[in-house]
Design a protein around this motif. Structure first.
Motif, PDB file in Angstrom:
ATOM      1  N   CYS A 278       1.375   8.843   0.347  1.00 32.58           N
ATOM      2  CA  CYS A 278      -0.032   8.424   0.379  1.00 32.58           C
ATOM      3  C   CYS A 278      -0.284   7.286   1.375  1.00 32.58           C
ATOM      4  O   CYS A 278       0.364   6.238   1.312  1.00 32.58           O
ATOM      5  CB  CYS A 278      -0.540   8.028  -1.007  1.00 32.58           C
ATOM      6  N   ARG A 279      -1.235   7.535   2.253  1.00 29.91           N
ATOM      7  CA  ARG A 279      -1.548   6.583   3.321  1.00 29.91           C
ATOM      8  C   ARG A 279      -1.963   5.222   2.775  1.00 29.91           C
ATOM      9  O   ARG A 279      -1.656   4.181   3.366  1.00 29.91           O
ATOM     10  CB  ARG A 279      -2.661   7.167   4.201  1.00 29.91           C
ATOM     11  N   GLN A 280      -2.646   5.192   1.611  1.00 25.38           N
ATOM     12  CA  GLN A 280      -3.092   3.898   1.078  1.00 25.38           C
ATOM     13  C   GLN A 280      -1.927   3.036   0.595  1.00 25.38           C
ATOM     14  O   GLN A 280      -2.100   1.832   0.356  1.00 25.38           O
ATOM     15  CB  GLN A 280      -4.104   4.081  -0.059  1.00 25.38           C
ATOM     16  N   ASN A 281      -0.737   3.626   0.456  1.00 21.09           N
ATOM     17  CA  ASN A 281       0.438   2.857   0.055  1.00 21.09           C
ATOM     18  C   ASN A 281       1.226   2.321   1.249  1.00 21.09           C
ATOM     19  O   ASN A 281       2.236   1.642   1.063  1.00 21.09           O
ATOM     20  CB  ASN A 281       1.367   3.722  -0.802  1.00 21.09           C
ATOM     21  N   LEU A 282       0.786   2.639   2.461  1.00 23.80           N
ATOM     22  CA  LEU A 282       1.437   2.118   3.663  1.00 23.80           C
ATOM     23  C   LEU A 282       1.038   0.654   3.848  1.00 23.80           C
ATOM     24  O   LEU A 282      -0.119   0.331   4.075  1.00 23.80           O
ATOM     25  CB  LEU A 282       1.015   2.936   4.889  1.00 23.80           C
ATOM     26  N   VAL A 283       2.013  -0.236   3.741  1.00 23.60           N
ATOM     27  CA  VAL A 283       1.712  -1.669   3.819  1.00 23.60           C
ATOM     28  C   VAL A 283       2.045  -2.275   5.178  1.00 23.60           C
ATOM     29  O   VAL A 283       1.548  -3.357   5.518  1.00 23.60           O
ATOM     30  CB  VAL A 283       2.458  -2.449   2.710  1.00 23.60           C
TER      31      VAL A 283
END
Length: 317
Positions: A278-283
């Motif tokens: 998931c892209r939103q978990n890329l920090v």
């Protein structure tokens, strides 16, 4: 006959004791106040002693935990030397090896990982010994997984302390989008995002590792293999899917898992990371190293209509 009146006057004796309802004497009153003072002093002393002991106990526990953490890590000079001699003189592009920025990023996360830290690595890269050395944290596991039984055997012969296993990756880079469509069809069945991979029938799951590997609470997972630079190569589809499931199904340890995907700019790595991690978990991203942080997930919170990434997004909570 004349009579005379007699008066009897009773005087309290100053020598009379306080018994018989005659009231307290000065000496008994002093004794009472002395007893009150002694009781107050004893209560105050006991309270102070207990409070001090609790504070000392808490301080001792904190110091012990800090000492244990410090002892479990590599000494700072050794840590700095390993990083320096691994990265010094290295070009920014190294043909599959980690760049200096990537090494430092991954090493920093390992160093912050609370002991015992469990590290799972897909792929046998040039940095294998470095990763094994950096995860020196008292009781943690460092496990390597690769497609080549031959290379695994060679590593075990040269470095007996390293724990490594070979597995079969049955996918191909050329099958990427067909496998993504298969995953979307099976997301509520064989390819659930939260499950025990040991019993999984999903074509994307790595399920032939030793049984005990699936019981480990992995804190850091690095996807740096298998091969994925030509159409017939297995690619990292299964490795990335498996990393996502292990992170969301984590038991024990901290609630988050750091998942790194190397060569993140390539199509397979980018598409599978967006779908399974998931892209939103890329920090963060350093050069071609993508860094995801994934928390445990209750399968009941996954919206079957939207998929795992939409269910895991801030907008859906």
């Amino acid at each position: 006959m004349k009579t005379s009146a007699k008066f009897i006057v009773l005087h309290p004796s100053v020598h009379k004791s306080g018994g018989g309802g005659g009231g307290a004497t000065p000496s008994s009153s002093h004794r009472a106040w002395f007893l009150v003072f002694v009781l107050f002093f004893l209560c105050t002393f006991a309270f102070t002693l207990l409070t001090t002991r609790d504070a000392a106990s808490a301080a001792a526990k904190s110091a012990t935990a800090s000492a244990a953490r410090s002892k479990s890590q590599l000494p700072k000079p050794i840590y700095d030397a390993l990083i320096h001699y691994t990265t010094v003189g290295k070009p920014n592009t190294t043909g599959g090896s980690f760049t200096p920025a990537e090494v430092k990023k991954f090493a920093a996360v390992l160093r912050r990982c609370s002991a015992p830290c469990n590290l799972l690595v897909f792929g046998l890269s040039h940095e294998l010994l470095l990763w094994n050395a950096l995860n020196h944290n008292g009781g943690g596991r460092t496990v390597f997984v690769d497609e080549s039984a031959y290379l695994i055997t060679k590593v075990e012969e040269r470095h007996p302390s390293i724990e490594a296993y070979d597995v079969q990756f049955t996918t191909k880079v050329s099958e990427l989008y067909d496998l993504i469509e298969y995953y979307k069809r099976e997301i509520n069945s064989d390819c659930r995002p939260v499950q025990n991979l040991l019993f999984s029938d999903c074509k994307l799951a790595v399920n032939d590792l030793p049984n005990h590997i699936y019981d480990v609470a992995w804190d850091v997972i690095l996807v740096d293999g298998p091969r994925g630079y030509f159409a017939a190569a297995p690619g990292r589809i299964m490795a990335i899917y498996t990393a996502g499931v292990l992170a969301r199904s984590k038991k024990g340890g901290s609630g988050e898992t750091h998942v790194f995907v190397h060569e993140f700019e390539r199509e397979v790595e980018r598409v599978c990371s967006d779908e399974f991690l998931c892209r939103q978990n890329l920090v963060d991203q350093k050069d071609s190293l993508g860094h995801f942080v994934i928390g445990k997930m209750d399968p009941k919170t996954i919206d079957n209509r939207l998929g795992v990434c939409s269910s895991n997004s801030p907008e859906s909570t």
